[in-house]
Design an enzyme around this catalytic site. Structure first.
Site, PDB file in Angstrom:
ATOM      1  N   PHE A 253      -9.637   0.976   8.182  1.00 24.62           N
ATOM      2  CA  PHE A 253     -10.429  -0.247   7.999  1.00 24.62           C
ATOM      3  C   PHE A 253     -10.727  -0.942   9.319  1.00 24.62           C
ATOM      4  CE2 PHE A 253     -11.473  -1.478   3.643  1.00 24.62           C
ATOM      5  CZ  PHE A 253     -11.083  -0.309   3.026  1.00 24.62           C
ATOM      6  N   CYS A 264     -16.495  -5.618  -5.005  1.00 24.58           N
ATOM      7  CA  CYS A 264     -15.179  -6.263  -4.912  1.00 24.58           C
ATOM      8  C   CYS A 264     -15.031  -7.179  -3.703  1.00 24.58           C
ATOM      9  CB  CYS A 264     -14.077  -5.205  -4.877  1.00 24.58           C
ATOM     10  SG  CYS A 264     -13.967  -4.306  -6.424  1.00 24.58           S
TER      11      CYS A 264
HETATM   12  C1  UDX Z   1     -12.011  -2.234  -2.383  1.00 25.53           C
HETATM   13  C2  UDX Z   1     -10.510  -2.116  -2.064  1.00 25.53           C
HETATM   14  O1  UDX Z   1     -10.316  -1.163  -1.029  1.00 25.53           O
HETATM   15  C3  UDX Z   1      -9.741  -1.715  -3.296  1.00 25.53           C
HETATM   16  O2  UDX Z   1      -8.360  -1.661  -3.017  1.00 25.53           O
HETATM   17  C4  UDX Z   1     -10.020  -2.729  -4.381  1.00 25.53           C
HETATM   18  O3  UDX Z   1      -9.358  -2.364  -5.565  1.00 25.53           O
HETATM   19  C5  UDX Z   1     -11.515  -2.860  -4.649  1.00 25.53           C
HETATM   20  O4  UDX Z   1     -12.184  -3.159  -3.433  1.00 25.53           O
HETATM   21  P1  UDX Z   1     -14.033  -0.517  -2.710  1.00 25.53           P
HETATM   22  O5  UDX Z   1     -14.896  -1.706  -3.017  1.00 25.53           O
HETATM   23  O6  UDX Z   1     -14.135   0.681  -3.579  1.00 25.53           O
HETATM   24  O7  UDX Z   1     -12.488  -0.945  -2.742  1.00 25.53           O
HETATM   25  O8  UDX Z   1     -14.410  -0.072  -1.236  1.00 25.53           O
HETATM   26  P2  UDX Z   1     -13.659   0.086   0.172  1.00 25.53           P
HETATM   27  O9  UDX Z   1     -13.400   1.511   0.427  1.00 25.53           O
HETATM   28  O10 UDX Z   1     -12.541  -0.849   0.309  1.00 25.53           O
HETATM   29  O11 UDX Z   1     -14.844  -0.355   1.160  1.00 25.53           O
HETATM   30  C6  UDX Z   1     -15.381  -1.673   1.089  1.00 25.53           C
HETATM   31  C7  UDX Z   1     -16.513  -1.861   2.058  1.00 25.53           C
HETATM   32  O12 UDX Z   1     -16.016  -1.960   3.385  1.00 25.53           O
HETATM   33  C8  UDX Z   1     -17.565  -0.750   2.094  1.00 25.53           C
HETATM   34  O13 UDX Z   1     -18.845  -1.354   2.142  1.00 25.53           O
HETATM   35  C9  UDX Z   1     -17.262  -0.005   3.375  1.00 25.53           C
HETATM   36  O14 UDX Z   1     -18.401   0.607   3.905  1.00 25.53           O
HETATM   37  C10 UDX Z   1     -16.756  -1.130   4.253  1.00 25.53           C
HETATM   38  N1  UDX Z   1     -15.858  -0.700   5.354  1.00 25.53           N
HETATM   39  C11 UDX Z   1     -14.667  -0.115   5.065  1.00 25.53           C
HETATM   40  C12 UDX Z   1     -16.223  -0.940   6.666  1.00 25.53           C
HETATM   41  O15 UDX Z   1     -17.284  -1.484   6.954  1.00 25.53           O
HETATM   42  N2  UDX Z   1     -15.362  -0.559   7.667  1.00 25.53           N
HETATM   43  C13 UDX Z   1     -14.181   0.028   7.422  1.00 25.53           C
HETATM   44  O16 UDX Z   1     -13.455   0.342   8.367  1.00 25.53           O
HETATM   45  C14 UDX Z   1     -13.811   0.261   6.079  1.00 25.53           C
END
Ligand code: UDX
Length: 437
Positions: A253, A264
């Site tokens: 992340f 979410c």
């Molecule tokens: C998230 C949480 O991870 C999960 O635990 C919760 O239950 C629901 O919300 P999700 O929405 O499926 O899950 O996506 P996630 O993989 O967390 O990514 C969220 C967003 O962050 C995406 O748009 C992704 O592109 C972005 N992201 C993620 C970044 O911009 N940089 C990163 O390093 C990681």
């Protein structure tokens, strides 16, 4: 006798939970008020894209362990444990979460509960909701205290939903009685050795919102560093790598880019701020306002960079957009940064053509005003600027020569820091990325 489970609400969370619990050997009945969805699910057809879920769904249906219905009567008669997985979206024009589907489920189910059972909330809700719903359930259920509420937040990620459900890193239980804890420990026993945190309702509800707030903060932190890198001619990708070797920070992340979207993270941090305000603790979360603002500024910066590459204006400019889903391996376009950028450029006069491996259908429905291509090559044909906005592996693997042969000018902005900058530059592309020189 093993418990019979029901799952109310068949979105990403509910379908996955229902199918996985059937796979673990439970008899499961899923419910949704959308009859068409139920018909499709009973036919073994997934209404969403989720890698690895369809075979689990089909296995459940074929073994007879899994069924879907629209009848609350059937659900109440069938289940010993009722998991409630309905959506809690952001209220229109407000930060707060709309928990009316949650209330609706309890109001529909409660009056039908005439024997001992456990109702388990899994949806993400503002802290305090479980206590309120427990009171409501106690008032409505003929079984009285025998129909009890527990809170069991879900942490699954789209794209990894099956894996996250079958191999969770922790299980959090908000319970009022030992009986509720015992039932849920038995239900999750087939998952093996998973750490349990057993606590009260409020803490269980907060764990989920705190986890999402932390993840959002981590992404916005590195994106704030990207802003500074842009000003200082430094490289956020290398900065992030160097930070990741510190165990206390960790590399996950910490990918700088277009920021977070989806159903979410954005709405959860807003609902968290709204709830903290109601509780008189708003000061504690004012930093989340900044987290949100940094995140939204990335989208604006992306549009600015694209306009710069287009020569200062989008008028007469063809823009090829790679990606519509909010993240790879998903067809979910809720609050998708990619689509947001595409739509904004369209409003500013650009001719935008979008391609996404899976989310094209959803994008088309939501934004019929954009053009869509059936492949990456088709979307960028004749483009003056190409934007990579969702880091699908298919895009990461693109050949800069092959793409270069169809565009009008070799200019690309890598919104996810996902491409090999050197390879693209040596193929004659003007390559730009967020947070990098
Ligand atoms: C998230 C949480 O991870 C999960 O635990 C919760 O239950 C629901 O919300 P999700 O929405 O499926 O899950 O996506 P996630 O993989 O967390 O990514 C969220 C967003 O962050 C995406 O748009 C992704 O592109 C972005 N992201 C993620 C970044 O911009 N940089 C990163 O390093 C990681």
């Amino acid at each position: 006798m093993p418990y019979r489970l029901t799952v109310i609400g068949t979105g990403y969370l509910g379908i996955t939970h229902a199918a996985c619990m059937a796979d673990l050997g439970f008899d499961v009945l899923g419910l949704d008020i959308d009859a068409d969805k139920i018909r499709r699910l009973n036919a073994g057809e997934l209404p969403i894209h989720e890698p690895g879920l369809e075979p689990v769904l089909r296995r459940g249906l074929e073994s007879g362990k899994l069924r879907f219905t629209t009848s609350y009567e059937e659900v109440a008669a069938f289940g010993d444990v009722h998991f409630v997985c309905v959506g809690t979206p952001q209220k229109r024009g407000e930060y707060a979460a709309d928990v009316s589907y949650m209330d609706g489920a309890i109001e529909a189910l409660g009056p039908l509960l005439d024997r001992a059972c456990l109702v388990v909330g899994k949806s993400t809700v503002p802290v305090g909701t479980a206590e309120r719903l427990a009171d409501k359930l106690a008032r409505l259920a003929p079984a009285g205290a025998e129909a009890e509420l527990a809170w069991n937040p879900e942490f699954l990620r789209e794209g990894f939903a099956v894996e996250d459900t079958l191999k969770p890193d922790r299980i959090v239980l908000g319970v009022r009685t030992e009986r509720a804890e015992k039932v849920l420990r038995e239900v999750y026993e087939p998952l093996g050795d998973v750490p349990f945190v057993v606590t009260d309702y409020a803490t269980a509800e907060l764990v989920k919102t705190a986890a999402n707030a932390f993840l959002a903060t981590k992404i916005s932190f590195i994106n704030a560093m990207a802003e500074v890198c842009e000003a200082a001619h430094a490289d956020v990708k290398q900065l992030s790598e160097a930070l990741s070797y510190d165990d206390r920070i960790g590399g996950r992340f910490l990918n700088a880019g277009l920021g977070f979207g989806g159903g979410c993270l954005p709405k959860d941090i807003r609902a968290f701020m709204a709830r903290a305000g109601e509780l008189g603790a708003d000061q504690a979360l004012t930093f989340l306002r900044e987290v949100d603002a940094i995140n939204m500024r990335r989208r604006a910066r992306m549009v600015d960079l694209a306009r710069e590459l287009a020569g200062g204006s989008f008028h007469g400019c063809t823009v090829g957009v790679l990606g519509a889903a909010f993240k790879p391996n998903s067809d979910d376009i809720r609050d998708s940064p990619a689509l947001d950028v595409a739509v904004t450029i369209g409003h500013q006069g650009g001719q935008v053509t979008v391609y996404d491996p899976i989310a094209l259908g959803n994008a088309r429905k939501a934004h019929p005003e954009l053009n869509y291509g059936e492949s990456a090559v088709e979307a960028v044909r004749g483009a003056h600027v190409v934007l990579l906005l969702t880091e699908w592996q298919e895009f990461v693997a693109l050949d800069p020569e092959e793409l270069g042969a169809v565009v009008a000018t070799r200019r690309i902005v890598d919104g996810r820091n996902a491409l090999d900058a050197e390879a693209w530059r040596s193929a004659g592309w003007h390559y730009r990325a967020l947070g990098r020189p």
